[in-house]
Scaffold this active site. Structure first.
Site, PDB file in Angstrom:
ATOM      1  N   SER A   1      48.666  -3.651  -7.476  1.00  0.00           N
ATOM      2  CA  SER A   1      47.571  -3.935  -8.407  1.00  0.00           C
ATOM      3  C   SER A   1      46.572  -2.785  -8.414  1.00  0.00           C
ATOM      4  O   SER A   1      46.548  -1.946  -7.511  1.00  0.00           O
ATOM      5  CB  SER A   1      46.861  -5.215  -7.959  1.00  0.00           C
ATOM      6  N   SER A   2      45.750  -2.762  -9.453  1.00  0.00           N
ATOM      7  CA  SER A   2      44.628  -1.810  -9.508  1.00  0.00           C
ATOM      8  C   SER A   2      43.284  -2.513  -9.342  1.00  0.00           C
ATOM      9  O   SER A   2      42.239  -1.862  -9.436  1.00  0.00           O
ATOM     10  CB  SER A   2      44.634  -1.086 -10.861  1.00  0.00           C
TER      11      SER A   2
ATOM     12  N   ARG B   1      47.511 -12.353  -4.626  1.00  0.00           N
ATOM     13  CA  ARG B   1      48.317 -11.679  -5.637  1.00  0.00           C
ATOM     14  C   ARG B   1      49.611 -12.468  -5.872  1.00  0.00           C
ATOM     15  O   ARG B   1      50.190 -13.023  -4.923  1.00  0.00           O
ATOM     16  CB  ARG B   1      48.646 -10.276  -5.127  1.00  0.00           C
TER      17      ARG B   1
ATOM     18  N   GLY C   1      40.506  -4.170 -16.557  1.00  0.00           N
ATOM     19  CA  GLY C   1      40.850  -2.912 -17.233  1.00  0.00           C
ATOM     20  C   GLY C   1      42.130  -2.248 -16.778  1.00  0.00           C
ATOM     21  O   GLY C   1      42.277  -1.030 -16.939  1.00  0.00           O
ATOM     22  N   GLY C   2      43.080  -3.002 -16.182  1.00  0.00           N
ATOM     23  CA  GLY C   2      44.335  -2.379 -15.757  1.00  0.00           C
ATOM     24  C   GLY C   2      44.029  -1.225 -14.813  1.00  0.00           C
ATOM     25  O   GLY C   2      43.156  -1.325 -13.948  1.00  0.00           O
TER      26      GLY C   2
ATOM     27  N   THR D   1      43.532 -12.230 -12.411  1.00  0.00           N
ATOM     28  CA  THR D   1      44.137 -11.774 -13.665  1.00  0.00           C
ATOM     29  C   THR D   1      45.369 -12.560 -14.046  1.00  0.00           C
ATOM     30  O   THR D   1      46.024 -13.178 -13.204  1.00  0.00           O
ATOM     31  CB  THR D   1      44.532 -10.278 -13.525  1.00  0.00           C
TER      32      THR D   1
ATOM     33  N   THR E   1      41.836  -8.706 -17.392  1.00  0.00           N
ATOM     34  CA  THR E   1      41.608  -9.256 -16.073  1.00  0.00           C
ATOM     35  C   THR E   1      40.166  -9.715 -16.143  1.00  0.00           C
ATOM     36  O   THR E   1      39.484  -9.475 -17.138  1.00  0.00           O
ATOM     37  CB  THR E   1      41.868  -8.108 -15.073  1.00  0.00           C
TER      38      THR E   1
ATOM     39  N   ASP F   1      53.773  -5.333 -13.464  1.00  0.00           N
ATOM     40  CA  ASP F   1      53.067  -4.381 -12.594  1.00  0.00           C
ATOM     41  C   ASP F   1      53.981  -3.758 -11.532  1.00  0.00           C
ATOM     42  O   ASP F   1      53.557  -2.890 -10.780  1.00  0.00           O
ATOM     43  CB  ASP F   1      51.866  -5.050 -11.918  1.00  0.00           C
TER      44      ASP F   1
END
Ligand code: GLY
Length: 563
Positions: free
Chosen positions: A443-444, A97, A464-465, A390, A372, A414
């Site tokens: 993050s998701s 990340r 897709g966030g 992403t 992403t 984010d």
């Protein structure tokens, strides 16, 4: 392999031939499978498998290829996560990340009155997090790869140097980006060396990106975080108002972390721990669903949608309250949130007749970027990789150094941008995810592997966030509980609820008007969407000794390639 939906009467022999390996939107392989948002990238991965590479090798090569052929999300200027289980059942994850630069501050996106400057956290070079992709792919290869590093990066060097035929999707993006709102870098991004826009079907070459990839091929991690590329990033940042320096780049490290684990009936679920919220929320929701008597709840009925939405509402409230970068939040109650006892508490306060009300004075999150990309890989030994990475928005910050040829993320968006301020429209200000120098933003992304008797069974993920968590959750549920074949599980109706804003998003053409009305009468605020999720999945059917790959039909250039 072009995806064929062979569900109508097929008479042509040639079509029957294709259907041996690709039927009902599913692709079959005996020795391995790669599913990604781009057919060329999936082919690169399968070529690596055929050369004797393992799932990690193929995933690394596919990810580099996506950085060339799927630049809206594939990247070397962003970050992401890998979940990996080898054929013997040993599991791990790699966290790459992005991190906040060392000069970042909690109030860097606020005006003098302490209010968020709308959009600022997603715009300009201050929205760029220190990229993690190259470090993460390098670490995955160093620890678990088998083929030489150079062989994994070389196909992407060639795709960038020699070019490839521009797809309709990219050509449409290129045309759209010719308006005045587009930064110069993106306006020139799809041009040929003569300065003309490359059209659909014409060869698009990226010489600057090819050179950057050559440095990464030859020097590994240091080819990006040290030397010429690092100097050029620092120079570009300094000249254009960014704050990332060579010190940030040198200090960046990917981290190997233990996966978040849960169970659903006889299945084991492995997913990404914080700084992704995906794994924790997924396990919490699967635990809640396990308590419901789903035998008596028909898929897609009012009762089903209500239960799923209420489950999501609760998991997203917990996400907002508790989750952030573990290196800055050592006390996160992960074991509690993923326990069966905790699910019992959350399940017990669901009213089966009425929608709950999300408390806007408490916690919530905005519906955010959807660009992403996910890839799933399995090799001949049954080792599996689930990789999501992403740039945040489509083409991230839309900024890049022309000499380097790649796009920077806008992942700083984010973070919770306004500490202490949480609103019903979804702005959230809770401490675990406020900005600090060197911190990873929450993050998701939910790269996930479901195992049966310790061996990978389902490999799945999506862009897709914040919808990622929910579309992966519903697809896993569709396979494990409703026993849908993978293509149906992926294409089936999806909903999304994220606590705040308090609304139930649904796929307009897949939920009947009667069900919509019944849900409104229960107190839900409905919000129609065209499509949720773009899932890339693989099932390993051990009984039949076959891998089944599916690329969501909503991915215009996506493909499952098996062999
Ligand atoms: N940028 C999307 C996510 O990490 O959730």
């Amino acid at each position: 392999m072009i995806k064929l939906a062979c569900n109508s009467k097929v008479t042509l022999i040639i079509v029957l031939f294709f259907c041996f390996s690709s039927t009902y939107g599913q692709t079959y392989g005996r020795n391995g499978m790669v599913v990604s948002d781009n057919e060329l990238a999936s082919q690169v991965g399968v070529t690596i498998l055929k050369k004797g590479g393992n799932a990690i090798d193929a995933a690394v090569a596919t990810a580099f290829a996506l950085a060339v052929v799927h630049p809206q999300a594939g990247n070397i200027g962003g970050g992401g996560f890998i979940v990996y289980i080898n054929g013997s059942g040993a599991s791990t994850t790699i966290d790459f990340r992005e991190k906040a630069p060392l000069q970042a501050t909690p109030d860097m996106f606020l005006d003098k009155n302490g209010e968020l400057i709308q959009g600022s956290n997603h715009e300009g070079l201050k929205s760029v997090g220190v990229p993690g992709t190259v470090a993460g792919l390098f670490m995955a290869h160093q620890k678990y790869g088998e083929l030489p590093w150079k062989e994994l990066v070389q196909p992407s060097v060639e795709l960038a140097k020699n070019g490839f035929s521009l797809s309709w999707t990219l050509a449409s993006h290129a045309r759209r980006m010719q308006d005045n709102s587009t930064p110069g870098f993106m306006k020139d991004f799809f041009k040929n060396p003569e300065g003309d826009l490359v059209e659909f079907g014409e060869t698009w070459v990226q010489p600057a990106l090819a050179q950057t990839l050559e440095r990464i091929r030859d020097k590994g991690r240091d080819g990006f975080y040290e030397g010429k590329v690092a100097r050029e990033i620092e120079k570009f940042m300094k000249e254009n108002g960014g704050i990332i320096t060579r010190k940030d780049l040198k200090a960046y490290t990917a981290i190997e972390r233990a996966p978040i684990k849960g169970t659903y009936k006889e299945y084991e679920i492995y997913s990404m721990p914080p700084p992704s919220s995906g794994g924790v929320a997924l396990i919490e929701m699967m635990n809640i669903m396990e308590l419901a008597n789903l035998d008596s709840i028909q898929f897609n009925s009012t009762a089903y949608v209500h239960l799923v939405a209420e489950t999501m509402r609760r998991a997203f409230a917990d996400r907002a309250e508790f989750l952030g970068d573990p290196d800055f939040n050592p006390e996160m109650p992960l074991a509690k949130l993923t326990s069966k006892e905790f699910a019992q508490k959350r399940y017990q306060n669901i009213d089966f007749e009425r929608a709950s009300v999300s408390d806007s004075t408490r916690f919530g999150q905005l519906y955010d970027g959807t660009n992403t990309t996910h890839l799933s890989v399995i090799d001949k030994n049954g080792s599996a990789v689930s990789l999501t990475y992403t740039l945040e928005y489509s083409y991230g910050s839309k900024l890049g150094a022309p000499k380097l040829g790649f796009i920077f993320n806008n992942e700083m968006g984010d973070f919770n941008p306004q500490p202490g301020t949480t609103t019903s429209s979804g702005l959230i200000g809770t401490p675990p995810n406020t900005i600090s120098p060197g911190k990873r933003m929450l993050s998701s992304m939910t790269p996930t592997i479901v195992a049966k008797e310790g061996k990978p069974y389902l490999v799945i993920g999506s862009p897709g966030g914040r919808t990622i968590i929910n579309t992966v959750f519903q697809t896993v549920l569709n396979v494990l509980e409703y026993e849908m074949p993978l293509h149906r599980a992926i294409e089936a109706m999806k909903i999304h609820h994220q606590w705040l804003p308090d609304r139930l998003i649904y796929e307009t053409d897949l939920l009947s008007p009667d069900t919509q009305k019944a849900l409104e009468e229960m107190g839900h605020t409905l919000y129609g969407a065209g499509n949720l999720g773009r899932l890339m999945g693989i099932i390993h059917s051990r009984d039949q000794g076959i891998y089944i790959g599916v690329s969501d039909s909503s991915s215009p250039d996506g493909a499952a390639v098996g062999y």
